[in-house]
Design an enzyme around this catalytic site. Sequence first.
Site, short mmCIF file in Angstrom:
data_model
loop_
_atom_site.label_atom_id
_atom_site.label_comp_id
_atom_site.label_asym_id
_atom_site.label_seq_id
_atom_site.Cartn_x
_atom_site.Cartn_y
_atom_site.Cartn_z
N GLU A 1 0.80 -1.22 0.00
CA GLU A 1 0.00 0.00 0.00
C GLU A 1 0.84 1.27 0.00
O GLU A 1 0.31 2.37 -0.22
CB GLU A 1 -0.93 0.00 1.22
CG GLU A 1 -2.04 -1.04 1.11
CD GLU A 1 -2.93 -1.10 2.33
OE1 GLU A 1 -2.49 -0.64 3.40
OE2 GLU A 1 -4.06 -1.60 2.22
N GLU B 1 6.75 -21.67 8.88
CA GLU B 1 7.15 -20.81 9.99
C GLU B 1 8.21 -21.45 10.88
O GLU B 1 8.84 -20.76 11.69
CB GLU B 1 5.93 -20.44 10.84
CG GLU B 1 5.35 -21.57 11.67
CD GLU B 1 4.26 -21.06 12.60
OE1 GLU B 1 4.37 -21.33 13.81
OE2 GLU B 1 3.30 -20.41 12.11
#
Length: 311
Positions: free
Chosen positions: A95, A126
């Site tokens: 963004e 992870e």
Amino acid sequence: MPNDDTRLTALIDELSRLDTEAVTTERGDLDLLSTAELAQRMNAEDARVAPAVAAQSAQIAAAVDGITDRFRRGGRLIYIGAGTAGRIGVLDASECPPTFGTDPSLVVGIIAGGETAIRSAVENAEDDAEAAGASLSELGLTDADTVVGISASGRTPYVIGGLEYARRVGAFTVALASNPGSAIGAAADIAIEVVTGPEFISGSTRLKSGTAQKLVVNMLTTLSMIKLGKTYRGVMVDLLATNEKLHARSVRTVSQLAGVGTDEAARALAAADGSVKLALLMLATGAEAGVAASALDAAGGLLREAIAALS
């Protein structure tokens, strides 16, 4: 070497000590509540997030100052995380270009498991403590960069490994966790530990923890960009007009901030090659585009300073 049962027992014990994994008796009746009661109860939990973020204001400010300093040295901001935490970093990074007119390489999001993990779970990604460091190495991480590791639990091996690699390189490091005394906090220069407590659905850290992470990363980039002169009088002035809505917003911004009609604002934007900041400087000082652009460069992109220099 501990066997699988021993490792599992140790992990269960570790998780049992995390606030985000706690099970509370007060929410044992959720399935019995009406939809309206559920909405009220969940909203009440969400209301705890903003005060928890506010409690970390000093750490957030220190992180922003560090990030801004690295930006001014030509560095980048790089988020690393797994699952929801990784997606939030990728979202914030994506963004920044349309909002602040930045190059896509300035703020980067890296997620465990790669791009596939943005939309789908990637099993065991992870737990790979070496993967983030390898990705950071591929990016050419330097001591001018900032790495922000995000993990609700604060114990994600992927994030710990990435922060440890970043510190070895000399990068500025920030940890964002939802539990106090986190392992990622210990691995970073600054620990932002937003303690939001047990989740509405125990262990579902896309809820309050995810909301807190989104609030904090919004602050890290937005406040850094303000300090870099990407806003003027509280308005975005480095946005990129990549569609009709953003073009209309650019014209409206110039019109409002310069106090001129939309036709004059549109002409100024055209002369400024679409740059809101440059158009505002030209209108405020009467300078031609070339002179205004030089003044803006000399002021380091700070519009107020450029206006003062040409006034």
